[in-house]
Design a protein around this motif. Structure first.
Motif, PDB file in Angstrom:
ATOM      1  N   ILE A 180      25.413  29.934  39.471  1.00  0.00           N
ATOM      2  CA  ILE A 180      24.759  29.903  38.175  1.00  0.00           C
ATOM      3  C   ILE A 180      25.838  30.107  37.118  1.00  0.00           C
ATOM      4  CG2 ILE A 180      23.107  31.076  36.655  1.00  0.00           C
ATOM      5  CD1 ILE A 180      21.660  32.019  39.199  1.00  0.00           C
ATOM      6  N   GLN A 181      25.860  29.256  36.105  1.00  0.00           N
ATOM      7  CA  GLN A 181      26.869  29.361  35.059  1.00  0.00           C
ATOM      8  C   GLN A 181      26.419  30.356  33.985  1.00  0.00           C
ATOM      9  OE1 GLN A 181      29.925  27.468  35.317  1.00  0.00           O
ATOM     10  NE2 GLN A 181      28.968  27.354  37.334  1.00  0.00           N
ATOM     11  N   LEU A 182      27.290  31.317  33.683  1.00  0.00           N
ATOM     12  CA  LEU A 182      27.018  32.333  32.675  1.00  0.00           C
ATOM     13  C   LEU A 182      28.154  32.362  31.660  1.00  0.00           C
ATOM     14  CD1 LEU A 182      26.187  35.310  35.085  1.00  0.00           C
ATOM     15  CD2 LEU A 182      24.525  33.764  34.028  1.00  0.00           C
ATOM     16  N   THR A 183      27.839  32.776  30.450  1.00  0.00           N
ATOM     17  CA  THR A 183      28.880  33.066  29.464  1.00  0.00           C
ATOM     18  C   THR A 183      29.056  34.580  29.413  1.00  0.00           C
ATOM     19  OG1 THR A 183      28.348  31.116  28.135  1.00  0.00           O
ATOM     20  CG2 THR A 183      29.575  32.888  27.052  1.00  0.00           C
ATOM     21  N   VAL A 184      30.278  35.029  29.662  1.00  0.00           N
ATOM     22  CA  VAL A 184      30.537  36.468  29.735  1.00  0.00           C
ATOM     23  C   VAL A 184      31.639  36.846  28.747  1.00  0.00           C
ATOM     24  CG1 VAL A 184      29.851  36.567  32.165  1.00  0.00           C
ATOM     25  CG2 VAL A 184      32.267  36.235  31.576  1.00  0.00           C
ATOM     26  N   PRO A 185      31.609  38.094  28.270  1.00  0.00           N
ATOM     27  CA  PRO A 185      32.705  38.559  27.409  1.00  0.00           C
ATOM     28  C   PRO A 185      33.975  38.762  28.216  1.00  0.00           C
ATOM     29  CG  PRO A 185      31.200  40.364  27.899  1.00  0.00           C
ATOM     30  CD  PRO A 185      30.581  39.123  28.481  1.00  0.00           C
ATOM     31  N   THR A 186      35.109  38.514  27.596  1.00  0.00           N
ATOM     32  CA  THR A 186      36.402  38.766  28.249  1.00  0.00           C
ATOM     33  C   THR A 186      37.185  39.803  27.444  1.00  0.00           C
ATOM     34  OG1 THR A 186      37.532  36.961  27.079  1.00  0.00           O
ATOM     35  CG2 THR A 186      36.508  36.432  29.193  1.00  0.00           C
ATOM     36  N   LEU A 187      38.038  40.509  28.148  1.00  0.00           N
ATOM     37  CA  LEU A 187      38.927  41.494  27.539  1.00  0.00           C
ATOM     38  C   LEU A 187      40.156  41.607  28.419  1.00  0.00           C
ATOM     39  CD1 LEU A 187      37.575  45.107  28.200  1.00  0.00           C
ATOM     40  CD2 LEU A 187      36.852  43.106  29.479  1.00  0.00           C
ATOM     41  N   THR A 188      41.158  42.323  27.945  1.00  0.00           N
ATOM     42  CA  THR A 188      42.401  42.445  28.695  1.00  0.00           C
ATOM     43  C   THR A 188      42.615  43.884  29.172  1.00  0.00           C
ATOM     44  OG1 THR A 188      43.804  43.033  26.809  1.00  0.00           O
ATOM     45  CG2 THR A 188      43.397  40.678  27.188  1.00  0.00           C
ATOM     46  N   VAL A 189      43.544  44.041  30.100  1.00  0.00           N
ATOM     47  CA  VAL A 189      43.936  45.393  30.527  1.00  0.00           C
ATOM     48  C   VAL A 189      44.430  46.186  29.326  1.00  0.00           C
ATOM     49  CG1 VAL A 189      45.614  46.714  31.867  1.00  0.00           C
ATOM     50  CG2 VAL A 189      44.437  44.768  32.924  1.00  0.00           C
ATOM     51  N   LEU A 204      45.829  50.354  39.511  1.00  0.00           N
ATOM     52  CA  LEU A 204      45.175  49.160  38.976  1.00  0.00           C
ATOM     53  C   LEU A 204      44.706  48.330  40.159  1.00  0.00           C
ATOM     54  CD1 LEU A 204      44.427  47.124  36.734  1.00  0.00           C
ATOM     55  CD2 LEU A 204      46.789  46.263  36.871  1.00  0.00           C
ATOM     56  N   LYS A 205      43.386  48.296  40.387  1.00  0.00           N
ATOM     57  CA  LYS A 205      42.812  47.539  41.491  1.00  0.00           C
ATOM     58  C   LYS A 205      42.233  46.233  40.946  1.00  0.00           C
ATOM     59  CE  LYS A 205      38.670  46.484  43.634  1.00  0.00           C
ATOM     60  NZ  LYS A 205      37.417  45.985  43.021  1.00  0.00           N
ATOM     61  N   ILE A 206      42.592  45.106  41.556  1.00  0.00           N
ATOM     62  CA  ILE A 206      42.193  43.783  41.058  1.00  0.00           C
ATOM     63  C   ILE A 206      41.531  42.991  42.177  1.00  0.00           C
ATOM     64  CG2 ILE A 206      42.984  41.645  39.964  1.00  0.00           C
ATOM     65  CD1 ILE A 206      45.512  43.191  39.078  1.00  0.00           C
ATOM     66  N   ASP A 207      40.298  42.587  41.942  1.00  0.00           N
ATOM     67  CA  ASP A 207      39.574  41.720  42.881  1.00  0.00           C
ATOM     68  C   ASP A 207      38.718  40.781  42.048  1.00  0.00           C
ATOM     69  OD1 ASP A 207      38.226  40.473  44.893  1.00  0.00           O
ATOM     70  OD2 ASP A 207      37.221  42.257  45.671  1.00  0.00           O
ATOM     71  N   VAL A 208      39.319  39.661  41.620  1.00  0.00           N
ATOM     72  CA  VAL A 208      38.677  38.810  40.617  1.00  0.00           C
ATOM     73  C   VAL A 208      38.628  37.336  41.009  1.00  0.00           C
ATOM     74  CG1 VAL A 208      39.075  40.343  38.662  1.00  0.00           C
ATOM     75  CG2 VAL A 208      40.859  38.751  39.346  1.00  0.00           C
ATOM     76  N   GLU A 209      38.781  37.040  42.282  1.00  0.00           N
ATOM     77  CA  GLU A 209      38.524  35.691  42.796  1.00  0.00           C
ATOM     78  C   GLU A 209      39.243  34.591  42.005  1.00  0.00           C
ATOM     79  OE1 GLU A 209      36.911  35.479  45.703  1.00  0.00           O
ATOM     80  OE2 GLU A 209      36.743  37.661  45.601  1.00  0.00           O
ATOM     81  N   ARG A 210      40.556  34.528  42.174  1.00  0.00           N
ATOM     82  CA  ARG A 210      41.416  33.488  41.614  1.00  0.00           C
ATOM     83  C   ARG A 210      41.832  33.709  40.157  1.00  0.00           C
ATOM     84  NH1 ARG A 210      37.464  30.732  44.411  1.00  0.00           N
ATOM     85  NH2 ARG A 210      38.172  29.790  46.363  1.00  0.00           N
ATOM     86  N   ALA A 211      41.442  34.834  39.560  1.00  0.00           N
ATOM     87  CA  ALA A 211      41.861  35.116  38.184  1.00  0.00           C
ATOM     88  C   ALA A 211      42.886  36.243  38.131  1.00  0.00           C
ATOM     89  CB  ALA A 211      40.647  35.463  37.322  1.00  0.00           C
ATOM     90  N   GLU A 212      43.521  36.545  39.272  1.00  0.00           N
ATOM     91  CA  GLU A 212      44.476  37.652  39.333  1.00  0.00           C
ATOM     92  C   GLU A 212      45.612  37.459  38.324  1.00  0.00           C
ATOM     93  OE1 GLU A 212      44.386  35.486  42.199  1.00  0.00           O
ATOM     94  OE2 GLU A 212      42.532  36.392  42.967  1.00  0.00           O
ATOM     95  N   HIS A 213      46.091  36.225  38.208  1.00  0.00           N
ATOM     96  CA  HIS A 213      47.209  35.949  37.311  1.00  0.00           C
ATOM     97  C   HIS A 213      46.827  36.207  35.851  1.00  0.00           C
ATOM     98  CE1 HIS A 213      44.742  32.378  37.573  1.00  0.00           C
ATOM     99  NE2 HIS A 213      45.381  31.810  36.572  1.00  0.00           N
ATOM    100  N   LEU A 214      45.549  35.967  35.492  1.00  0.00           N
ATOM    101  CA  LEU A 214      45.118  36.208  34.118  1.00  0.00           C
ATOM    102  C   LEU A 214      45.041  37.703  33.821  1.00  0.00           C
ATOM    103  CD1 LEU A 214      42.332  33.529  33.518  1.00  0.00           C
ATOM    104  CD2 LEU A 214      44.794  33.402  33.044  1.00  0.00           C
ATOM    105  N   VAL A 215      44.588  38.487  34.797  1.00  0.00           N
ATOM    106  CA  VAL A 215      44.541  39.936  34.610  1.00  0.00           C
ATOM    107  C   VAL A 215      45.939  40.468  34.296  1.00  0.00           C
ATOM    108  CG1 VAL A 215      44.078  42.153  35.725  1.00  0.00           C
ATOM    109  CG2 VAL A 215      42.528  40.224  36.106  1.00  0.00           C
ATOM    110  N   LEU A 216      46.916  40.041  35.065  1.00  0.00           N
ATOM    111  CA  LEU A 216      48.284  40.521  34.870  1.00  0.00           C
ATOM    112  C   LEU A 216      48.888  39.969  33.579  1.00  0.00           C
ATOM    113  CD1 LEU A 216      49.526  40.233  38.560  1.00  0.00           C
ATOM    114  CD2 LEU A 216      48.823  42.307  37.348  1.00  0.00           C
ATOM    115  N   ALA A 217      48.514  38.740  33.212  1.00  0.00           N
ATOM    116  CA  ALA A 217      49.021  38.156  31.966  1.00  0.00           C
ATOM    117  C   ALA A 217      48.499  38.890  30.737  1.00  0.00           C
ATOM    118  CB  ALA A 217      48.644  36.677  31.884  1.00  0.00           C
TER     119      ALA A 217
END
Length: 277
Positions: A180-189, A204-217
């Motif tokens: 299901i497609q949702l629009t969600v708010p985003t924020l940074t570390v 810092l625990k990261i489990d974001v299904e292919r968005a790991e690089h964005l969390v670190l960026a």
């Protein structure tokens, strides 16, 4: 007998109204504590992952009272709960974007770790909004970059490696990753660092299904020194594992990578990065 002396009819006790969020249920963990979840079957799997001989249990062994933990991609909060139950007086901030899993996370922290903070959002490289794919039947695989075909393939391999007969795998995987497609708010570390006035991040625990690089960026240069330890589940697509390893090493971390036997043949790896003592 007159109306005035007629005994009143006994009333049936009213059942207490459930406080569980909509589309959720209750599940008793093996430790006897009851949690709110989307699916009891998935909660059982998430608990086994959190407490088994893997990344999160090893990370819990490094925590000390007073440490700040950022749980990015907290889902219903099972890893946060495990950390909080293992080590008293942690400062836990748990972040989850999907409304239903966030409602479970908030309920679970309120019931079991009232000092922890639930934040609704997808942690990325910038603040704003983004499209998020939510899998109602497999919430833990939901994400900004969900890929039904790849997620089906990884699940098939996991089930096969776990000894599930081939005849059952197709039925288990069928419609598991219908999103299901949702629009969600985003924020940074770094947004979280400022919002919560963090002076250190012990884990810092990261489990974001292919968005790991964005969390670190989304970690600004001035905030990298606050972070002592990073654990992440990484999808090694398009050289992402090598890229993330290199980024962490440039910021002074020693990185180790492992893969659980059940995930052999998938693109899923566990990354553990700490600073030399």
């Amino acid at each position: 007998m007159t109306e005035q002396t007629r005994p009143a009819k006994p009333t049936r006790p009213t059942a207490p109204r459930s406080t569980a969020p909509a589309d959720t249920s209750r599940y008793e963990l093996p430790n006897g504590r009851r949690i709110t979840c989307v699916s009891a079957a998935e909660a059982k799997v998430l608990w086994a992952e959190a407490t088994g001989q893997g990344l999160y249990r090893s990370a819990a062994d490094t925590l000390r009272p007073g440490t700040t933990v950022l749980d990015i991609g907290a889902n219903i909060g099972i890893v946060s709960l495990m950390f909080g139950w293992r080590v008293p007086d942690l400062r836990i901030i748990s972040v989850e974007p999907a409304p239903t899993t966030y409602a479970c996370l908030e309920a679970n922290l309120r019931s079991h770790l009232p000092g922890a903070v639930a934040v609704r959002g997808a942690v990325s490289d910038c603040a704003g909004e983004s499209t998020f794919t939510y899998y109602p039947k497999s919430t833990g695989n939901s994400g900004l970059f969900a890929d039904q075909q790849a997620d089906d393939a990884n699940t098939r391999i996991f089930l096969r490696n776990s000894g599930i007969p081939e005849d059952y795998i197709g039925e288990i995987v069928k419609d598991l990753h219908r999103g299901i497609q949702l629009t969600v708010p985003t924020l940074t570390v770094s947004d979280l660092v400022r919002r919560h006035e963090l002076r250190e991040i012990g884990l810092l625990k990261i489990d974001v299904e292919r968005a790991e690089h964005l969390v670190l960026a989304g970690i600004e240069d001035e905030h990298w020194p606050l972070i002592s330890h990073v654990v992440a589940e990484v999808h090694d697509e398009e050289g992402r594992l090598k890229s993330i390893t290199g980024l962490l090493e440039r910021h002074g971390f020693t990185v180790s990578v492992a893969q659980q036997p059940q995930l052999a043949g998938t693109d899923l790896y566990e990354l553990d990065a700490g600073r030399p003592v």
